[in-house]
Design a protein around this motif. Structure first.
Motif, PDB file in Angstrom:
ATOM      1  N   PRO A  88       0.597  -0.468  -0.743  1.00  0.00           N
ATOM      2  CA  PRO A  88       0.749  -0.730   0.491  1.00  0.00           C
ATOM      3  C   PRO A  88       2.397  -0.456   1.135  1.00  0.00           C
ATOM      4  CG  PRO A  88      -0.546  -2.494  -0.311  1.00  0.00           C
ATOM      5  CD  PRO A  88      -0.165  -1.487  -1.290  1.00  0.00           C
ATOM      6  N   GLN A  89       3.196  -1.014   0.280  1.00  0.00           N
ATOM      7  CA  GLN A  89       4.561  -1.003   0.742  1.00  0.00           C
ATOM      8  C   GLN A  89       5.065   0.465   0.589  1.00  0.00           C
ATOM      9  OE1 GLN A  89       7.335  -3.918  -0.155  1.00  0.00           O
ATOM     10  NE2 GLN A  89       5.837  -5.666  -0.174  1.00  0.00           N
ATOM     11  N   ASN A 118      11.383   8.941  13.153  1.00  0.00           N
ATOM     12  CA  ASN A 118      12.521   7.871  13.096  1.00  0.00           C
ATOM     13  C   ASN A 118      12.216   6.563  13.516  1.00  0.00           C
ATOM     14  OD1 ASN A 118      14.410   9.683  12.355  1.00  0.00           O
ATOM     15  ND2 ASN A 118      14.962  10.228  14.439  1.00  0.00           N
ATOM     16  N   ARG A 167       3.875   2.734   3.279  1.00  0.00           N
ATOM     17  CA  ARG A 167       4.729   2.691   4.521  1.00  0.00           C
ATOM     18  C   ARG A 167       5.976   3.283   4.307  1.00  0.00           C
ATOM     19  NH1 ARG A 167       1.411  -1.450   4.456  1.00  0.00           N
ATOM     20  NH2 ARG A 167       0.584  -2.633   6.391  1.00  0.00           N
ATOM     21  N   GLU A 225      13.749  -2.825   9.851  1.00  0.00           N
ATOM     22  CA  GLU A 225      13.250  -3.982  10.469  1.00  0.00           C
ATOM     23  C   GLU A 225      12.649  -4.897   9.516  1.00  0.00           C
ATOM     24  OE1 GLU A 225      13.375  -2.442  15.082  1.00  0.00           O
ATOM     25  OE2 GLU A 225      11.537  -3.178  14.448  1.00  0.00           O
ATOM     26  N   MET A 226      11.463  -4.451   8.931  1.00  0.00           N
ATOM     27  CA  MET A 226      10.766  -5.214   8.067  1.00  0.00           C
ATOM     28  C   MET A 226      11.273  -5.498   6.669  1.00  0.00           C
ATOM     29  SD  MET A 226       6.974  -3.816   8.734  1.00  0.00           S
ATOM     30  CE  MET A 226       5.999  -5.138   7.861  1.00  0.00           C
ATOM     31  N   GLY A 227      12.617  -5.138   6.578  1.00  0.00           N
ATOM     32  CA  GLY A 227      13.144  -5.341   4.938  1.00  0.00           C
ATOM     33  C   GLY A 227      12.525  -4.762   3.999  1.00  0.00           C
ATOM     34  N   MET A 228      11.984  -3.303   4.253  1.00  0.00           N
ATOM     35  CA  MET A 228      11.442  -2.764   2.923  1.00  0.00           C
ATOM     36  C   MET A 228      12.095  -1.756   2.511  1.00  0.00           C
ATOM     37  SD  MET A 228       7.335  -2.645   3.435  1.00  0.00           S
ATOM     38  CE  MET A 228       6.660  -2.754   5.222  1.00  0.00           C
ATOM     39  N   HIS A 264      -2.283  -3.961  -4.140  1.00  0.00           N
ATOM     40  CA  HIS A 264      -2.370  -5.030  -2.748  1.00  0.00           C
ATOM     41  C   HIS A 264      -0.680  -5.228  -2.366  1.00  0.00           C
ATOM     42  CE1 HIS A 264      -6.390  -6.106  -2.512  1.00  0.00           C
ATOM     43  NE2 HIS A 264      -6.479  -6.457  -3.790  1.00  0.00           N
ATOM     44  N   VAL A 265       0.202  -4.852  -3.424  1.00  0.00           N
ATOM     45  CA  VAL A 265       1.498  -5.034  -3.141  1.00  0.00           C
ATOM     46  C   VAL A 265       1.999  -3.731  -2.964  1.00  0.00           C
ATOM     47  CG1 VAL A 265       3.772  -6.352  -3.702  1.00  0.00           C
ATOM     48  CG2 VAL A 265       1.481  -7.325  -3.639  1.00  0.00           C
TER      49      VAL A 265
END
Lengths: 256, 227, 225
Positions: free
Chosen positions: B144-145, B213, B148, B221-224, B140-141
């Motif tokens: 998914p990250q 890009n 992305r 932007e999402m800080g990932m 779940h963490v």
């Protein structure tokens, strides 16, 4: 019902040959707010991480509500009963505010979605995160808002105790207040909390007991007025002098 | 008279364009098949390298090291000329798919491994702190990250495979580049066919790089990922 | 099989060595031209005025969007139609160098933008000119950030120089193919070549790690904690 919800007995932690925690002993009563202060490197953060088993202590026992958790193997069950609020919030970056709160409720507590939703909303509202912010991602929130969502994530799980690891030290000054305010409210409502912080005002106003840590051990403990205003030991005196200097207050000034 | 000549030339020109364009299917089959196969292999290998037992981790590391050292042309030659000697003669297209899959799997493995490890320690700690088990934290963490984080690189990787598929010319796969060279040889003019295939590659690669890009910027932007 | 490999090494060892020499020449030359040109493109794209920036952006996208193979064939087979005749080695070097310049410019450009603007600001505050700031404050930091990518590019080029085979430049792959067609021991030759490519790539990778470690500045972006 026993009044001590948390008992820490003879706790030791080593990293290699370095002693990080040295024979830590204390108890936390139900509904108590305990503040831990001390210089950096004192082992405060490691102590908190030991309590919810993010770090395994090397020696000693931790008893949560009569349950010797250091002997339990299902650590995730234990952790779901202990809230943790991080210095850098650590919200899940890929999830919206409300999904951050929902994740634990649905995947750990296994609540049905509607029930989880109800509790998540309740938790978010209780920390002042209103509906228009629920669908925002962490990166779209201010630091103060992120930390309040993180607190909501912790309280939604209905924990027996919440651990705060310097929850305001990554925040801009004007955002600190909104977080401390939420924490104070939590304490007044009877939540059991251990807070590592440098916010002396908060400690004086809210804490039932303050513990001063240095060199991996608890040097002095007592009511906030005594520890923060009239400390006994040399080390703690020097530390408190500096802290009050930073706090722009004179130690002799009366604090309500 | 001159007019008629240029007419004939134009007809010829369109015939050649048609020949080149008709081989675009082969380019797509070759690049998509190898890319997807490489993704499957790479996902498996990266999971092994991140979560597997020590000896298997070492094995994957060496696989990547070795395969990344082999030029694609050489891999194609080995599968095309080598396999028949062991009794597995393969048509050029299949040899090319196997060769590209092999080489690209090593690159994609690095991409996926980096993405899994790129999920910050803090996110994992937070997942454990709310009581998620190791598996659930992964599910779940981390996953998914990592998924992305891997997307922009994964899209770029497809462009690379698509462009590299032109090397299958070496073993005579009739994809667009091979066809363009054949046409060039017939009409004794390299300029136009080469410009045409360039245009085709560009029309596919440029949008892909644009999308990649966009994804990359969104991740920042999402800080990932760090900027 | 082992016997055949030894036979090839014995009989054609010097030819293979010559092929390796050309592979190295093509790689090193095109990489060097690539990095110089890449730096130039990167600086113009970050600090240049609008027109060169726009033109270079188009150029970079075109090169990035097309295979190196097409670029090589263009230089070797299409340029003569425009009156420019090049020998195989030169053509390979030019094609690979241009391709590499574009990628290296992207790495450098990315690392320039990774340097926080505060660095530029603080350099301005002590009175440095824009040119000096770029040259002595920004670039030294940016290049450090770019090192891993730039080194990877070198390893990549070393392998990719094998496409010079298609325009008959006498590098490893070309020599290999001709030994194969003489002896019909294709598989053995390719195994030897694979071995050479793999060993050198691994050595370069290890060397890269050493360079990276040596140029690490504590708590600097891109440095490992």
């Amino acid at each position: 019902m026993e009044s001590n919800i948390l008992v820490v007995e003879n706790l030791w932690k080593f990293y290699g040959r370095e002693v990080i925690l040295k024979n830590i002993n204390f108890t936390v009563k139900r509904g108590e707010t305990k503040v831990i202060i001390g210089p950096s490197g004192a082992g405060k953060s490691t102590l908190l991480r030991c309590i919810n088993l993010l770090v395994r202590p090397d020696r000693g026992r931790i008893i949560l509500d009569g349950d010797v958790i250091t002997e339990r193997r299902d650590v995730h069950n234990i952790r779901s009963q202990i809230g943790f609020v991080f210095q850098h919030f650590n919200l899940f970056n890929h999830l919206t505010a409300i999904d951050n709160v929902l994740l634990g409720l649905i995947k750990v507590k296994k609540l049905p979605r509607e029930e989880a939703m109800r509790r998540a909303k309740e938790a978010l509202l209780s920390v002042g995160i209103t509906e228009e912010l629920w669908r925002k991602y962490p990166a779209q929130l201010s630091g103060g808002q992120q930390q309040r969502v993180a607190i909501a994530r912790a309280i939604a799980m209905d924990p027996k105790i919440i651990l705060f690891d310097e929850p305001t030290s990554a925040l801009d000054p004007e955002l600190i207040w909104e977080v401390l305010n939420v924490m104070e409210k939590l304490s007044r409502n009877g939540m059991t909390m251990i807070v590592v912080t440098h916010e002396l005002g908060f400690a004086i106003k809210v804490a039932h007991e303050v513990m001063f840590m240095d060199g991996g051990t608890i040097i002095e403990r007592g009511p906030p007025n005594q520890i923060l205003l009239n400390p006994k030991g040399e080390r703690i005196k020097r530390f408190m002098d500096r802290m009050w200097y930073l706090y722009s207050l004179n130690r002799s000034s009366k604090v309500a | 008279m001159n007019n008629v000549m240029s007419w004939i030339k134009d007809i010829q020109f369109f015939t050649y364009v048609n020949i080149i364009l008709s081989s675009i299917t082969t380019t797509f089959i070759l690049s998509i098949a190898s890319f997807i196969l490489a993704t499957i292999v790479a996902l498996l290998l990266s999971f092994i390298e991140v979560f597997g037992p020590r000896p298997l981790v070492k094995a994957v590391e060496w696989y990547v090291k070795i395969v990344r050292g082999i030029p694609l042309i050489l891999a194609l030659f080995i599968f095309y000329y080598g396999l028949p000697r062991f009794g597995f003669p393969l048509p050029p297209l299949y040899s090319a798919i196997i060769g590209i899959t092999l080489v690209d799997s090593a690159y994609q493995e690095q991409l996926f491994k980096g993405a899994i490890e790129g999920v910050s320690e803090k996110q994992i700690e937070a997942a454990y702190a709310i009581g998620l088990t190791k598996w659930k934290a992964f599910r779940h963490v981390i996953l998914p990250q990592a998924f992305r984080i891997a997307i922009p690189g994964w899209i770029n990787e497809f462009s690379i495979v698509l462009k590299d598929s032109s090397i299958a010319y070496a073993i005579g796969v009739t994809e667009i580049f091979t066809q363009a060279v054949h046409v060039a040889q017939v009409i004794a003019d390299y300029l136009k066919p080469l410009l045409l295939v360039s245009l085709i590659y560009l029309c596919i690669c440029y949008p892909l790089s644009y999308i990649s890009n966009r994804f990359h910027r969104r991740l920042i932007e999402m800080g990932m990922i760090g900027s | 099989m082992l016997e055949n490999i030894l036979y090839i090494l014995y009989g054609y060892g010097s030819a293979i060595a010559l092929g390796l020499k050309y592979t190295v020449i093509i790689t090193v030359t095109s990489y060097s031209i690539g990095i110089a040109l890449g730096l130039f493109i990167a600086l113009l794209r970050v600090y240049g005025s609008r027109l060169p920036r726009a033109l270079l952006t188009v150029f970079v996208e075109i090169i990035r969007g097309t295979p190196m193979m097409v670029q090589l064939f263009f230089v070797y087979y299409a340029l003569p139609e425009l009156g420019i005749l090049l020998d195989p080695v030169t053509a390979s070097i030019i094609a690979i160098a241009i391709n590499s310049a574009v990628y290296q410019s992207e790495y450098i450009r990315a690392s320039i933008s990774a340097i926080p603007y505060s660095q530029f600001e603080s350099a301005l505050s002590i009175g440095l000119t824009k040119f000096k700031i770029v040259w002595i404050v920004i670039l030294p930091q940016a290049i450090r950030v770019a090192i891993p990518a730039l080194v990877n590019e070198a390893i990549y080029l070393f392998k990719y120089s094998s496409i010079a085979y298609f325009v008959t430049a006498p590098e490893l792959m070309y020599i290999g193919k001709s030994i194969g067609s003489k002896t019909f021991l294709y598989m053995e030759v390719y195994i030897i070549l694979a071995f050479i490519y793999i060993i050198i790539s691994i050595l370069l990778t290890e060397l890269a790690k050493i360079i990276e470690r040596r140029h690490t500045v504590p708590s600097f972006i891109g440095s490992k904690v």
